[in-house]
Design an enzyme around this catalytic site. Structure first.
Site, short mmCIF file in Angstrom:
data_model
loop_
_atom_site.label_atom_id
_atom_site.label_comp_id
_atom_site.label_asym_id
_atom_site.label_seq_id
_atom_site.Cartn_x
_atom_site.Cartn_y
_atom_site.Cartn_z
CE LYS A 142 -3.86 -2.37 2.12
NZ LYS A 142 -4.51 -2.85 3.35
CG ASP A 183 -9.86 0.08 4.56
OD1 ASP A 183 -9.64 -0.15 3.35
OD2 ASP A 183 -9.14 -0.34 5.48
CD GLN A 214 -3.35 -4.54 6.45
OE1 GLN A 214 -3.22 -3.57 5.71
NE2 GLN A 214 -4.00 -5.64 6.06
#
Ligand code: NAP
Length: 293
Positions: A56, A123, A100
């Site tokens: 990422k 997200d 994460q």
């Protein structure tokens, strides 16, 4: 078995979209002096999580997005993670916050996700964004489901009036994907299968597109799909393989060989859904920065 299916190249689509995002980032910087910023919180040192975070950050750098990694030990208390999120929520140079997953068992993932300011939830996991998506309000779409819609379109399929079968009902893939597919602008008819579905083949054999997100290799095989169907394999499973330098190989949830002999198009693992998930994260981060510029 002979492979007849076209391979849906997720890397190529991701590359095209990332070029578009990089132009958007450059334009925002030139017009408003704003550089989109993404903060990634990583708790512990799970190798798969570390490699996702590294990928990422690399993608951010290539697109001109500033990324900041906040690394906490596996022993970090929930309150420490919440404090880190509080600080990022107030930081004007950070437009997107990503935690994460998975988090250590001692930490409530729900409490952590809920703490992210919805306007920085790139997200799309907070209840506010999930609720907005459900009722069709403007929001950050969750990255993997959004990327899957892009991949299906890229395969050449017009989803309107098609029957889509989704296998798996997680909050990050299956459920939001079923919602997106059934939105009026997409207009697919959706069947959602899970471990409570007695005979999935009854549904998958009728499907124009099957999206499998079960986290189990071999969940979908060629005998379960109709000829010409599109197969999107979301699964990422590590199988031990001593012949590989890392000691494992990645496989999806679909049995690739048998599915590729029947399907019209199929995504590979790796190189299918994965690159799109990261791309849609960059997309949302740019969007978040534009909204606050
Ligand atoms: P998850 O939270 O474990 O959910 C799996 C879902 O699949 C559950 O709803 C489960 O049903 C269902 N399921 C499991 N085995 C099944 C079976 N044999 N038949 C029917 N349904 C079954 O997993 P997830 O987070 O959605 O992820 C799914 C997979 O996608 C994993 O391999 C993950 O690593 C991968 N993934 C990849 C990306 C990417 O970017 N490539 C992104 C996210 C996830 P129940 O609800 O009944 O238990």
């Amino acid at each position: 078995m002979q492979q007849t299916a076209k391979i849906i190249d997720g890397k190529l689509l991701a590359q095209n979209l990332r070029a578009e995002i990089a132009s958007g980032v450059a334009a925002l910087k030139a017009s408003k002096g704003v550089v989109p910023g993404l903060a990634v919180i990583l708790v512990g040192d799970d190798p798969a999580s570390v490699s996702y975070v590294t990928a990422k950050e690399k993608a951010c750098a290539e697109a001109g997005i500033a990324s900041r990694e906040i690394r906490l030990p596996a022993t970090a208390r929930e309150s420490e993670i919440l404090s880190a999120i509080d600080a990022l929520n107030c930081d004007r140079t950070i437009h997107g916050i990503l935690v994460q997953l998975p988090l250590p068992c001692s930490v409530s993932a729900k409490a952590v996700i809920d703490a992210i300011a919805p306007e920085k939830d790139v997200d799309g996991f907070t209840p506010v964004n999930a609720g907005k998506m459900l009722i069709g309000d403007d929001c950050f779409l969750p990255c993997t489901p959004h990327g899957i819609i892009k991949l299906i379109e890229f395969s050449g399929m017009d989803l309107r009036g098609k029957h889509a079968v989704v296998i798996g009902r997680s909050n990050i893939v299956g459920k939001p994907l079923a919602v997106l597919l059934s939105r009026k602008e997409v207009n697919a008819t959706v069947t959602l299968c899970h471990t409570g579905t007695p005979d999935m083949s009854l549904f998958t054999r009728q499907a124009d597109v099957v999206i499998v997100a079960a986290g189990r290799p071999g969940t979908l095989s060629g005998s379960m799909i109709k000829p010409g169907a599109v197969v999107i394999d979301v699964g990422v499973n590590r199988l031990p393989d001593p012949s590989r330098p890392k000691g494992f190989r990645l496989v999806g949830d679909a049995d690739f060989e048998s599915c590729a002999a029947v399907a019209g198009a199929i995504t590979p693992v790796p190189g299918g859904v994965g690159p799109l998930t990261i791309t849609m994260l960059l997309w949302n981060t740019l969007e978040a920065a534009k909204r606050h510029a």
